[in-house]
Structure formats: C-alpha cells, structure tokens
Design an enzyme around this catalytic site. Structure first.
Site, short mmCIF file in Angstrom:
data_model
loop_
_atom_site.label_atom_id
_atom_site.label_comp_id
_atom_site.label_asym_id
_atom_site.label_seq_id
_atom_site.Cartn_x
_atom_site.Cartn_y
_atom_site.Cartn_z
N CYS B 85 0.83 -1.21 0.00
CA CYS B 85 0.00 0.00 0.00
C CYS B 85 0.86 1.26 0.00
O CYS B 85 0.35 2.37 -0.13
CB CYS B 85 -0.93 0.01 1.20
SG CYS B 85 -1.75 -1.56 1.41
N SER B 209 -10.97 1.10 5.43
CA SER B 209 -10.98 1.81 4.16
C SER B 209 -11.55 0.85 3.10
O SER B 209 -11.50 -0.36 3.26
CB SER B 209 -9.57 2.27 3.79
OG SER B 209 -8.71 1.16 3.69
N HIS B 334 -9.23 4.05 -1.31
CA HIS B 334 -7.87 3.53 -1.18
C HIS B 334 -7.51 2.57 -2.32
O HIS B 334 -7.39 1.36 -2.11
CB HIS B 334 -7.73 2.85 0.20
CG HIS B 334 -6.36 2.33 0.51
ND1 HIS B 334 -5.20 2.88 -0.01
CD2 HIS B 334 -5.96 1.30 1.31
CE1 HIS B 334 -4.16 2.19 0.46
NE2 HIS B 334 -4.59 1.23 1.24
#
Lengths: 86, 387
Positions: B85, B209, B334
């Site tokens: 991420c 998220s 996200h």
C-alpha cells in the site's frame, strides 16, 4: 546455529475474531486469532481454540497440532499448530 | 543534491469505476497532471509507477511501461515500484531521488490500482500478500485481522475505546463530503460506525478503508527550473523511508509502527522542522486504529493520547491540526498503488490554496505518510510552498 525446543506454553498478547475470511478459510469462519507470547520470550501468531472460554489478553494457552483447512477437489488437508486455551 | 519541486498533479475520481479500466484511469489522472504542469509529454525524461497487485486484480503486469505508453511518452524509461500500500509513496521517493541527484530533470510519478473487478474474498487474498504469506496469510490472518490485533492491544494498554476508533471514520467522511473526487461523499455518525458489521473484532466495516479504483499522477522538476512551468511550485523539503519486520508478531511493540517513527524523525531532521511546524497532514488511515497510531508515531501526540484528541475534534478541518482533509483512505478511497501519490496531490492543492471548501487556512507546510502492509514500509514526505 543452535536448535532450541519451545515448551509450547504462552499467554495471549492480543487477539481478534476473523469474520470475513480469505477464500481458503470460507468453511472455518468465524475463527479466533491470537498473538501468543511464548514462555521463552518470542511472540508467534496462531489460531486460538476457545475450549469453551472467551479469549482475553493474559490468558494461558498451550500449543496443539490441528487441521487448518481442506483444499481442492482432492480434499488436501493442511495441518498447523494452534493454541488451546487452558 | 538539488532542490526538487512538484509542478503538477492530477487525480481521477476514486470509487467503484466499473466503466473505466486501468488505462482510462491512468489517462484521466495523467492528462490532468500534465495540463496542471503546463508540460508536454515530450519533456518527460523518466517515469516511476506505483502499483501493488494489478496482476492479482486484473491480470496486468508491466504497469510502468503501460503508464508511459498510455500517457503518450515516447520510449521514456519507466520502472514499476511495488511496495504494497506504500507503492505510490515509494514511487514518489524514487522520483524525488532521481531529480535531486541531477540524473533527470522532469520526472513523472504515477500510482494506480483497479480493485473492484474481483470479489471481496479475492481482494482480501490479494491484499494479504502485503503481510507474511507463510506465517500470517497461510493461517487466514487478513489485513483487518492484523490491524484488529494492533487495536485490541492498544485498547488494553491505553484504554482506547471503540467510539474513539469510530470518531476517525466520522471525521474523515466529513472531510470527504467536501472533496469532489472522494469515493464516499456521505456523513456518518459514531452510532452508525458502531452498528456496522463486525469484520474482525474490534474493527467494523466502517472502521475499514474501502476497495477502490483510481489513479494519481504528479510531475517533479528541479526547483530552479520549476517556475518555467508553474507559478506556485511546491518544494519537497524531505523524503524519508524505513522498513520493519513483515510479521506483526516479530515486532517489539504492537502499539507503534517503528518504520513510521524512524521515517518521520529523519524527515523532520532533513527539513529542520518539528511536528508543531506542520499545518496539514495526510496520514495512512487504512483502518481507524492506523490513524491513531500515525498521530502518535509522527510525533503529534504522546503514545496513548491521540485517540481522545481525535474524538474531541482536535484534528478536524481547521482545528488544532488538519488531518486527512481529502477524506483520507477511509473517506476518499484507497486504490492501494495510487494512495501515496494522491496524498501528495492533496497536500499540493492545500499549499497552493486550491483546496476550495476544505482549504486549511494559511497552510504553508504539509506532510504525507504512506504505509505498506501492517507497517513493514513507511514513507514520509514534507512539502513547502515555494513562491
């Protein structure tokens, strides 16, 4: 390198119940996961077997060898250590 | 080392973009960024592209060359950065290094992820690859599971409550309502978060998220050439990164991300600044507990003190410190590879004074904080308005 045998005893350092599993664990959910602080010091992650008790931080556990999940058309069984509440 | 500035940024709308593929998303963000920088694709010397799991999500690898191709760059060298991420933030740092070193002048950094074409179980498995496959994912420990283990321990050590966790999501949705590009333009209450479906105790659906599609692109140039393209270049004061064990269980403490601490301490040192100098910050709130850890590990609050401060509104827009004005990962969405670049875009808009309804008054110094996995990578950038 020196080989060291652990007693398999420890306490729950943190825990959670996983309710939305990855595909391989579809049949097993929900299941309890913990980070276990072993008596010898290191921490290790693993499934917690409740044994009729509620997992709590600080509760004692002991390692056990158990079935993890079954995969594919040929029902291939994966085994792993888990931690039983005492 | 040369001073480096951001001269242009572009973003797609984040969300469930079922009618747009990876290429459309890249073109949408890329054209916006090149237009914002007043630059031609012929001037681009290098591209770094952040993508985490495009192979798992849509079967497409080799995404950096694809970005260069899609943006009309002719034979420009392109390198993909995969850092879970934190792929976007890591790509930004590589772009910064290549301009600062003097090797390249104009460098593009892109981030993209197309995540909504698969089921949530498939997405969960793909994202699980950011943890330790042998020790964590093999045992069915998901990402919400890892952050839940962190949250439970934080609650035990510091008395953090589920309502305090929920208040992070409430604040970030409030900010997202002011962002046209956000996935969720919807206010939520603490009660709604508390009543949402339990995913991994104590984290509920609205503590997490979302799965998102989106792309973000930024253009970097040496500061002394930046004004040729843009009247308000945003200088990158520092770019720092640290790693940690992939396995959560191997860390000394579950209630801090050491990589965040180390990266931010380096970032403050290089920028000759302290936490109190930051006016606006985008932090990595993949789960509500992650924003609480970030506020502590970035030095804004002492350990155990951030949760109540967030609950009390100290980090709302134009309060003591404005945190996640874009809506954060929770409210804005996200798309993992895009997130680190999107955070930079938000800070650039804030420092230029272009953030419209969500503008932080008088913002001069901003920060981004991008995390990979459960904290095995952390990337911190500090930016300053340079006109």
């Amino acid at each position: 390198m020196e080989e060291k045998q652990f007693s398999g005893n420890g306490v729950i350092h943190s825990f959670t119940k996983i309710r939305v599993p990855p595909d391989t664990f579809k049949e097993e959910a929900p299941y309890d996961i913990g980070i276990i602080k072993l008596d010898e010091g290191p921490m290790v992650e693993g499934h917690i077997l409740e044994n009729g008790k509620e997992p709590k931080i600080g509760e004692k556990v002991k390692v056990a060898f158990r079935r993890m999940y079954v995969e594919g058309d040929e029902d291939l069984i994966y085994y792993h250590y888990k931690f039983e509440m005492l | 080392m040369r001073d480096v500035a951001v001269i242009g940024v572009g973003l797609t709308k984040f969300g469930e973009r079922w009618s747009s593929g990876l290429k459309e998303l890249l073109a949408e963000a890329g054209i916006a960024a090149l237009e914002d920088a007043n630059i031609s694709s012929n001037d681009i010397e290098m591209l770094y592209g952040g993508t985490m799991a495009s192979g798992r999500f849509i079967g497409q690898e080799h995404t950096a060359a694809l970005m260069a191709d899609q943006l009309g760059f002719k034979n420009t060298p392109a390198v993909r950065i995969e850092n879970a991420c934190a792929s976007g933030g890591s790509a930004l740092r590589q772009a910064y290094i290549s301009v600062a070193s003097g090797i390249h002048d104009i460098v593009v950094v892109g981030g993209v992820e197309k995540m909504t074409d698969v089921t949530s179980a498939e997405a969960s498995t793909a994202l699980g690859g950011a943890g330790d496959q042998e020790w964590e994912l093999f045992q069915g420990i998901t990402f919400p599971g890892l952050y839940a283990l962190i949250a439970k321990r934080h609650m035990y050590e510091y008395g953090t409550t589920e309502e305090q966790l929920a208040s992070v999501a409430v604040k970030n949705h409030e900010n997202a309502c002011k962002n046209q590009l956000a996935q969720f333009k919807k206010r939520i209450s603490i009660e709604e978060v508390m009543k949402s479906k339990m995913v991994s105790d104590p984290l509920k659906l609205l503590d997490c998220s979302p799965i998102s599609d989106g792309a973000a692109v930024a253009v970097l140039a040496p500061l002394d050439k930046a004004r040729k393209y843009n009247d308000t270049p945003i200088k990158i004061l520092s770019s720092s990164q640290a790693s940690d064990t992939l396995r959560l269980a191997e860390r000394d403490s579950l209630t801090e991300l050491k990589a965040t601490k180390i990266a931010s301490q380096l970032a403050y040192k290089h920028a000759k600044l302290e936490p109190k100098d930051i006016d606006v910050v985008e932090v990595h709130d993949c789960f509500t507990i992650a924003e609480i850890l970030a506020m502590e590990d970035l030095g804004f609050y002492k350990k155990g003190k951030a949760a109540q401060a967030i609950f009390d509104g100290e980090t709302a827009l134009n309060s003591k410190l404005s945190v996640n004005t874009s809506g954060g990962l929770k409210g804005c969405g996200h798309p993992v590879g895009a997130t680190g670049v999107k955070q930079a875009a938000e800070i650039v808009w804030q420092l230029r004074g272009d953030a419209k309804d969500r503008q932080v008054k008088g913002a001069e110094i901003g920060m981004t904080h991008n995390v990979g996995g459960s904290g095995a990578t952390a990337v911190v950038h500090i930016f300053e308005r340079a006109d």
